[in-house]
Design a protein around this motif. Structure first.
Motif, short mmCIF file in Angstrom:
data_model
loop_
_atom_site.label_atom_id
_atom_site.label_comp_id
_atom_site.label_asym_id
_atom_site.label_seq_id
_atom_site.Cartn_x
_atom_site.Cartn_y
_atom_site.Cartn_z
N THR A 153 0.90 -1.29 0.42
CA THR A 153 -0.11 -0.19 0.07
C THR A 153 0.48 1.64 0.18
N ILE A 154 0.49 2.56 -0.76
CA ILE A 154 1.88 3.32 -0.84
C ILE A 154 0.82 4.20 -0.13
N ARG A 155 1.17 4.75 0.33
CA ARG A 155 0.35 5.23 1.87
C ARG A 155 0.32 7.05 1.49
N TRP A 156 -1.06 7.97 1.01
CA TRP A 156 -0.59 8.93 0.90
C TRP A 156 -0.05 9.67 -0.47
N GLN A 157 -0.55 8.89 -1.43
CA GLN A 157 0.03 8.38 -3.29
C GLN A 157 -0.87 9.83 -4.12
N ARG A 158 -2.15 9.82 -3.44
CA ARG A 158 -2.69 11.08 -3.81
C ARG A 158 -3.75 12.14 -3.43
N VAL A 159 -3.46 13.69 -3.42
CA VAL A 159 -4.93 14.60 -2.90
C VAL A 159 -6.15 13.73 -3.89
N LEU A 160 -7.22 13.92 -3.47
CA LEU A 160 -8.55 13.41 -3.22
C LEU A 160 -9.40 15.24 -3.88
N PRO A 161 -9.91 15.67 -4.29
CA PRO A 161 -10.98 16.28 -4.89
C PRO A 161 -11.88 16.00 -3.37
N VAL A 162 -12.16 17.51 -2.42
CA VAL A 162 -13.02 17.25 -1.67
C VAL A 162 -14.18 16.84 -1.68
N GLU A 163 -14.45 16.38 -2.51
CA GLU A 163 -15.19 15.74 -2.80
C GLU A 163 -15.55 14.53 -2.85
N CYS A 164 -14.35 13.87 -2.88
CA CYS A 164 -14.29 12.54 -2.42
C CYS A 164 -13.28 11.93 -1.10
N ALA A 165 -14.07 13.32 -0.10
CA ALA A 165 -13.71 12.68 1.67
C ALA A 165 -13.87 11.83 2.33
N SER A 166 -14.97 11.37 1.45
CA SER A 166 -15.51 10.05 1.42
C SER A 166 -14.72 8.68 1.62
N VAL A 167 -13.85 8.72 0.56
CA VAL A 167 -13.04 7.37 0.34
C VAL A 167 -12.54 7.54 0.43
N GLY A 168 -11.88 9.02 1.39
CA GLY A 168 -10.16 9.09 1.36
C GLY A 168 -9.40 9.50 2.92
N GLU A 169 -8.47 9.32 3.43
CA GLU A 169 -7.80 9.91 4.44
C GLU A 169 -8.31 11.11 4.90
N PRO A 170 -8.61 11.92 6.06
CA PRO A 170 -9.03 13.03 6.87
C PRO A 170 -7.56 13.29 6.59
N ASN A 212 -1.62 21.44 11.74
CA ASN A 212 -1.42 22.22 12.11
C ASN A 212 -3.47 22.95 13.08
N GLY A 213 -3.89 21.97 12.80
CA GLY A 213 -5.24 22.70 13.66
C GLY A 213 -5.82 22.87 12.90
N LYS A 214 -6.02 22.14 11.46
CA LYS A 214 -7.03 23.12 10.43
C LYS A 214 -7.12 21.67 9.23
N ASP A 215 -8.32 21.52 8.67
CA ASP A 215 -8.77 20.60 7.84
C ASP A 215 -7.52 20.93 6.91
N GLU A 216 -7.04 19.93 6.24
CA GLU A 216 -7.01 19.89 4.29
C GLU A 216 -7.65 19.18 3.90
N VAL A 217 -7.02 19.12 2.28
CA VAL A 217 -8.26 18.33 1.44
C VAL A 217 -8.12 16.69 1.78
N PRO A 218 -8.59 15.93 1.47
CA PRO A 218 -8.53 14.43 1.64
C PRO A 218 -7.11 14.01 1.12
N GLY A 219 -6.35 12.65 1.27
CA GLY A 219 -6.22 12.00 0.82
C GLY A 219 -5.70 10.44 -0.07
N ARG A 220 -5.38 9.70 -0.56
CA ARG A 220 -5.93 8.45 -0.55
C ARG A 220 -4.06 7.35 -0.59
N HIS A 221 -4.39 7.11 -0.18
CA HIS A 221 -3.60 5.17 0.22
C HIS A 221 -3.81 4.45 -1.35
#
Length: 234
Positions: free
Chosen positions: A177-194, A198-207
């Motif tokens: 498994t390649i961790r944090w391989q991709r940045v996902l669009p915000v609308e894909c948050a449900s299938v991504g990693e939060p 620094n206390g701020k939410d960023e766009v999700p990522g994909r393993h």
């Protein structure tokens, strides 16, 4: 603006041809021939794009833009239309077969004798049938037996169990498994990693799950495994 009625030449690092057996045809995807039918096949089912880094395509222009920027402009890509030959359909634009979806080779590196199977988009009515196994199998036979490639890989969101299992059933080996391989669009948050830094939410990522198949494995018996999988009736 792109026009679905104007064809463009196939642009790939290898010479391309039609691939087929008695169940499936793979025909190089020319938008003038297939784009409208593909749009009609996919639009009612946006859930097909849940784990994909593109789509759903809400307009024909969106689909054409994707096809042009990937399947045509990048010589590492070749997209095929999957035609189901078991339906006894003779279409006035492409002949034998009913459009069942698409499959592609991408990230192709001729100097490394490697490629990747991707953009596997199969319509709802064709899922859990012979279509996917035969489309994947035809590509694998072409890659190893004719193009002489050494490696074919398969990547998927590690959460996408159906995709991972499809690859394994076809003989691909899970490499990791390649961790944090991709940045996902915000609308894909449900299938991504939060991501919260620094206390701020960023766009999700994909393993990404990485799977591979290799020339020596193919010659040692995987070719027969693939042929058996393609021939299954249940």
């Amino acid at each position: 603006m792109l026009d679905s009625k104007v064809p463009f030449d196939v642009n790939f690092v290898y010479d391309v041809k039609e691939l087929q057996n008695d169940r499936v045809r793979l025909v190089p995807f020319v938008p003038a021939t297939f784009a409208q039918s593909l749009f009609d096949l996919l639009k009612p089912h946006p859930e097909l794009f849940t784990y994909l880094p593109m789509g759903p395509f809400l307009t024909m222009d969106e689909l054409l833009e994707f096809l042009y920027n990937t399947g045509h402009k990048q010589p590492s890509w070749i997209i095929f239309a999957i035609l189901d030959r078991t339906k006894a359909v003779d279409h006035n634009r492409w002949g034998d077969g009913q459009l069942a979806g698409t499959i592609a080779l991408l990230n192709t590196e001729a100097h490394n004798f490697s490629t990747e199977v991707g953009f596997v988009m199969v319509g709802k009515e064709f899922q859990r049938t012979h279509v996917t196994s035969n489309a994947v199998g035809l590509l694998l036979q072409w890659c190893f037996s004719e193009l002489g490639l050494r490696r074919v890989q398969w990547q998927a969101n590690y959460r996408n169990e159906p995709s991972v299992q499809t690859a394994i059933k076809m003989g691909f080996k899970h490499e990791g498994t390649i961790r944090w391989q991709r940045v996902l669009p915000v609308e894909c948050a449900s299938v991504g990693e939060p991501v919260k830094r620094n206390g701020k939410d960023e766009v999700p990522g994909r393993h990404s799950a990485m799977l591979g198949m290799y020339w020596d494995q193919w010659e040692a018996g995987t070719s027969e495994t693939v042929a058996t999988r393609m021939a299954r009736t249940v």
